[in-house]
Motif scaffolding. Structure first.
Motif, short mmCIF file in Angstrom:
data_model
loop_
_atom_site.label_atom_id
_atom_site.label_comp_id
_atom_site.label_asym_id
_atom_site.label_seq_id
_atom_site.Cartn_x
_atom_site.Cartn_y
_atom_site.Cartn_z
N UNK A 29 0.86 -1.12 0.00
CA UNK A 29 -0.18 0.03 -0.17
C UNK A 29 0.81 1.35 0.14
N UNK A 30 2.02 1.35 0.13
CA UNK A 30 2.91 2.33 0.08
C UNK A 30 3.06 3.14 -1.21
N UNK A 31 3.27 4.55 -1.06
CA UNK A 31 3.45 5.38 -2.27
C UNK A 31 4.65 4.66 -2.98
N UNK A 32 4.72 5.06 -4.33
CA UNK A 32 5.46 4.43 -5.13
C UNK A 32 6.75 5.40 -5.23
N UNK A 33 7.97 5.20 -5.64
CA UNK A 33 9.02 5.95 -5.98
C UNK A 33 8.68 7.46 -6.62
N UNK A 34 7.95 7.45 -7.82
CA UNK A 34 7.56 8.37 -8.42
C UNK A 34 6.58 9.28 -7.72
N UNK A 35 5.55 8.53 -7.04
CA UNK A 35 4.71 9.30 -6.06
C UNK A 35 5.31 9.78 -5.01
N UNK A 36 6.35 9.56 -4.37
CA UNK A 36 7.00 10.29 -3.25
C UNK A 36 7.85 11.41 -3.92
N UNK A 37 8.37 11.16 -5.00
CA UNK A 37 8.85 12.22 -5.74
C UNK A 37 8.19 13.47 -6.10
N UNK A 38 6.91 13.18 -6.60
CA UNK A 38 5.84 14.25 -6.63
C UNK A 38 5.74 14.91 -5.51
N UNK A 39 5.54 14.16 -4.41
CA UNK A 39 4.95 14.81 -2.98
C UNK A 39 6.32 15.79 -2.64
N UNK A 40 7.53 15.30 -2.80
CA UNK A 40 8.66 16.20 -2.68
C UNK A 40 8.49 17.45 -3.22
N UNK A 41 8.53 17.31 -4.57
CA UNK A 41 8.35 18.53 -5.40
C UNK A 41 7.16 19.49 -5.03
N UNK A 42 6.15 19.02 -4.94
CA UNK A 42 4.91 19.57 -4.34
C UNK A 42 5.03 20.39 -3.02
N UNK A 43 5.67 19.83 -1.92
CA UNK A 43 5.93 20.24 -0.71
C UNK A 43 7.10 21.41 -0.97
N UNK A 44 8.00 21.28 -1.78
CA UNK A 44 8.96 22.42 -1.75
C UNK A 44 8.22 23.62 -2.58
#
Length: 357
Positions: A29-44
């Protein structure tokens, strides 16, 4: 200000005070690598300054280096909160090359016997080894000690260990009673006398070690007269993304029944931060009941901890019982006295099998 990125709930340790929810997210159920990278971009893009990679044990993710690199490329200060037991100097070098800037290493005690008992895992020796590797690699090191009834007598030894390991900062954090810790409260809560001795030890050490070691000290709310400004106030400075992508104002917010949290898989992070129902629910002061409403401390402690109010009263909108002005404060003191005097039962260890029951 900061994102707590809970990459996974997987962890070889089974700490009885873990603040992860009782229902642990499986790897599928964990976020994928690409999903986490998107989160990091959005939070920045939101203006966030730092990311704390946490878990579970974040090193259980094989893509940790890639996520650190993505955060660094987005301009985020990167901190790894780790048990250290899945890491070695080889992987530490890869993390350094990816842009990792700080390591926060958790300890369960100053001695192996106590640490391994609380963790349900023989990992203390590995932690000491990893701490040395962190300093050799040149990382700033924070040593985090979680303290409770069973290890407070060794608080001076913990402070000595932090200095010996070359840590610039140590966090002496009394157990906060959410998640698995709440299940074990009667076995972990110290007496008021233990707390007072610990506070005196920390005060003395802050003077003695000034310029050598910065000491952060987190006390249990069960003996407080005023609540803390939990996370700097609900939805004001921090956000948390769970392994499955739910966005929370704090790491324990899922314990509040009835609140629905949006997911980064379904809604942009900026939209969630600014306008989601869960973030708006206790943001600011308009939601506050008496005696919080109009209190001179309303914009200092922001009503205290919503998760604690729910855990102790069943209503997240009530005044935090840690406040002496709360109508529930007397009950909090009764709970503290009862649990501190209890011999407790067997520890309930953090395990996936139990979380699925």
């Amino acid at each position: 200000m900061a994102l707590l990125a809970e990459l996974t709930h997987r962890c070889p340790l089974q700490c009885v005070y873990c603040s992860n929810p009782l229902h642990l997210e499986r790897a599928g159920g964990e976020l994928t690598t690409d999903e986490w990278l998107k989160v990091l971009t959005e939070v920045a893009e939101l203006g966030c300054m730092q990311v704390h990679f946490s878990g579970g044990e974040p090193a259980a993710r094989r893509d940790l280096e890639q996520l650190v690199q993505g955060a660094a490329q987005s301009g985020l200060y990167t901190n790894l909160i780790t048990s250290g037991v899945l890491l070695d100097d080889v992987r530490l070098k890869r993390l350094s090359d990816a842009g990792l800037e700080h390591v926060q290493l958790s300890f369960q005690d100053a001695v192996a016997e106590g640490a391994d008992r609380i963790a349900g895992f023989k990992g203390h020796a590995k932690k000491l080894e990893f701490a040395k590797a962190v300093r050799v690699a040149g990382f700033p090191l924070t040593a985090n000690f979680v303290v409770h009834r069973h290890n407070l007598e060794r608080l001076p030894a913990m402070l000595d260990l932090a200095v010996a390991l070359g840590a610039q900062r140590t966090e002496i954090a009394h157990v906060q009673y959410y998640g698995w810790a709440l299940q074990n409260r009667a076995s972990l809560l110290p007496t008021r006398e233990q707390l007072e001795r610990a506070t005196a030890i920390v005060d003395e050490a802050r003077t003695r070690l000034k310029g050598v070691l910065v000491i952060d000290y987190v006390v249990p709310d069960y003996y407080a007269r005023r609540p803390k400004a939990c996370m700097g106030g609900w939805g004001r400075r921090f956000l948390n993304v769970t392994p499955s992508g739910r966005v929370l104002p704090c790491h324990a917010a899922e314990s509040i029944a009835g609140l629905q949290f949006d997911n980064v898989r379904e809604r942009p992070l900026r939209d969630i931060w600014h306008s989601s129902e869960a973030f708006q629910r206790f943001r600011g002061t308009d939601w506050m009941p008496a005696p919080c409403r109009g209190c001179e401390r309303a914009e200092i402690d922001w009503g205290g901890c919503r998760c604690q109010a729910f855990a102790l009263t069943g209503d997240a909108s009530r005044t935090d019982p840690a406040c002496a002005l709360s109508s529930d404060h007397a009950r909090l003191l009764e709970i503290a006295a009862e649990d501190a005097a209890s011999s407790g039962g067997n520890f309930v260890y953090r395990k996936f099998a139990l979380s699925d029951d």
